[in-house]
Design a protein around this motif. Sequence first.
Motif, PDB file in Angstrom:
ATOM      1  N   UNK A 198       0.841  -1.187   0.000  1.00  0.00           N
ATOM      2  CA  UNK A 198       0.000   0.000   0.000  1.00  0.00           C
ATOM      3  C   UNK A 198       0.880   1.242   0.000  1.00  0.00           C
ATOM      4  N   UNK A 199       0.504   2.156  -0.831  1.00  0.00           N
ATOM      5  CA  UNK A 199       1.238   3.400  -0.895  1.00  0.00           C
ATOM      6  C   UNK A 199       0.403   4.451  -0.169  1.00  0.00           C
ATOM      7  N   UNK A 200       0.811   4.736   1.046  1.00  0.00           N
ATOM      8  CA  UNK A 200      -0.010   5.621   1.875  1.00  0.00           C
ATOM      9  C   UNK A 200       0.241   7.093   1.555  1.00  0.00           C
ATOM     10  N   UNK A 201       1.288   7.349   0.811  1.00  0.00           N
ATOM     11  CA  UNK A 201       1.701   8.738   0.711  1.00  0.00           C
ATOM     12  C   UNK A 201       0.899   9.534  -0.305  1.00  0.00           C
ATOM     13  N   UNK A 202       0.820   9.087  -1.512  1.00  0.00           N
ATOM     14  CA  UNK A 202       0.158   9.961  -2.471  1.00  0.00           C
ATOM     15  C   UNK A 202      -1.019   9.343  -3.163  1.00  0.00           C
ATOM     16  N   UNK A 203      -1.723  10.182  -3.709  1.00  0.00           N
ATOM     17  CA  UNK A 203      -3.109  10.014  -4.018  1.00  0.00           C
ATOM     18  C   UNK A 203      -3.350   9.858  -5.505  1.00  0.00           C
ATOM     19  N   UNK A 204      -3.141   8.651  -5.987  1.00  0.00           N
ATOM     20  CA  UNK A 204      -3.636   8.334  -7.340  1.00  0.00           C
ATOM     21  C   UNK A 204      -5.045   7.805  -7.168  1.00  0.00           C
ATOM     22  N   UNK A 205      -5.763   8.377  -6.245  1.00  0.00           N
ATOM     23  CA  UNK A 205      -6.909   7.664  -5.733  1.00  0.00           C
ATOM     24  C   UNK A 205      -8.104   8.589  -5.579  1.00  0.00           C
ATOM     25  N   UNK A 224     -11.241   8.124  -4.994  1.00  0.00           N
ATOM     26  CA  UNK A 224     -12.162   7.895  -3.882  1.00  0.00           C
ATOM     27  C   UNK A 224     -11.588   8.465  -2.588  1.00  0.00           C
ATOM     28  N   UNK A 225     -10.311   8.197  -2.370  1.00  0.00           N
ATOM     29  CA  UNK A 225      -9.707   8.734  -1.157  1.00  0.00           C
ATOM     30  C   UNK A 225      -9.716  10.261  -1.174  1.00  0.00           C
ATOM     31  N   UNK A 226      -9.466  10.822  -2.349  1.00  0.00           N
ATOM     32  CA  UNK A 226      -9.510  12.285  -2.461  1.00  0.00           C
ATOM     33  C   UNK A 226     -10.905  12.811  -2.160  1.00  0.00           C
ATOM     34  N   UNK A 227     -11.924  12.090  -2.622  1.00  0.00           N
ATOM     35  CA  UNK A 227     -13.297  12.537  -2.385  1.00  0.00           C
ATOM     36  C   UNK A 227     -13.625  12.487  -0.894  1.00  0.00           C
ATOM     37  N   UNK A 228     -13.150  11.439  -0.214  1.00  0.00           N
ATOM     38  CA  UNK A 228     -13.380  11.325   1.228  1.00  0.00           C
ATOM     39  C   UNK A 228     -12.658  12.459   1.956  1.00  0.00           C
ATOM     40  N   UNK A 229     -11.425  12.653   1.563  1.00  0.00           N
ATOM     41  CA  UNK A 229     -10.622  13.707   2.165  1.00  0.00           C
ATOM     42  C   UNK A 229     -11.303  15.065   1.989  1.00  0.00           C
ATOM     43  N   UNK A 230     -11.817  15.277   0.790  1.00  0.00           N
ATOM     44  CA  UNK A 230     -12.488  16.526   0.495  1.00  0.00           C
ATOM     45  C   UNK A 230     -13.746  16.689   1.343  1.00  0.00           C
ATOM     46  N   UNK A 231     -14.497  15.603   1.510  1.00  0.00           N
ATOM     47  CA  UNK A 231     -15.715  15.662   2.329  1.00  0.00           C
ATOM     48  C   UNK A 231     -15.370  16.012   3.773  1.00  0.00           C
ATOM     49  N   UNK A 232     -14.272  15.448   4.268  1.00  0.00           N
ATOM     50  CA  UNK A 232     -13.863  15.711   5.648  1.00  0.00           C
ATOM     51  C   UNK A 232     -13.472  17.181   5.810  1.00  0.00           C
ATOM     52  N   UNK A 233     -12.791  17.695   4.809  1.00  0.00           N
ATOM     53  CA  UNK A 233     -12.346  19.086   4.901  1.00  0.00           C
ATOM     54  C   UNK A 233     -13.477  20.078   4.729  1.00  0.00           C
TER      55      UNK A 233
END
Lengths: 77, 134
Positions: free
Chosen positions: B2-9, B11-20
């Motif tokens: 798992x590459x925890x550092x950067x976001x080719x992702x 879905x994760x970006x969308x979650x992150x955005x929702x949190x922010x």
Amino acid sequence: MATTMATKEELKERIEAGIPGARAEVRGDDGHHFEAVVTAPAFAGLSRIAQHRLVYDVFGGELGGRIHALALQTKAE
Amino acid sequence: MSDETQTQNPLRDAIDDAIRSNEVILFMKGTPEQPMCGFSARTSAALQALEAPFAAVDILPDPRIRQELSALSNWPTIPQLFVRGELVGGCDIVMEMYESGELAQLLGVEQPGGEPAQADAAQAAPLSIENRLG
């Protein structure tokens, strides 16, 4: 892949081994759902999130899997 | 792997955005109206008891939501409450903070005089715990 059922004794042992100075009381007899009260000097000054993370870290990916649920209460000494 | 550092992702970006972009956001199983797990029921009932506006995300429709959320938050279980971008905790922590008045303080609302969310929780689900990852 055989997985053995988790027991409260196992959880207690692992928490106490994983967190220096910790004392854990663990309840739960169904092999999946547990409740733990953990007291440790290492918790002093930490947020609840950080305290719970220390306990979760003992079990890594097993939480939500082999150990379905661990209700947690943490206290600094 | 798992590459925890950067976001080719996305879905994760969308979650992150929702949190922010939501001051108070709860990731849960089911919805506040129809929670699908006792932990999620109690947590959303506590927020509702405080009459704090919050966004709720049901993680059940797509198992990847939970995977990505937990990878992002480094928190293994559901529900997860975020306030102003910070993970506050899951059910245990939220309920402890609700009962002590800390949650009301964090959310900037009045602690209601009445009963904690227990009445709601009781009808929402018994204390049997459902937390499956697969």
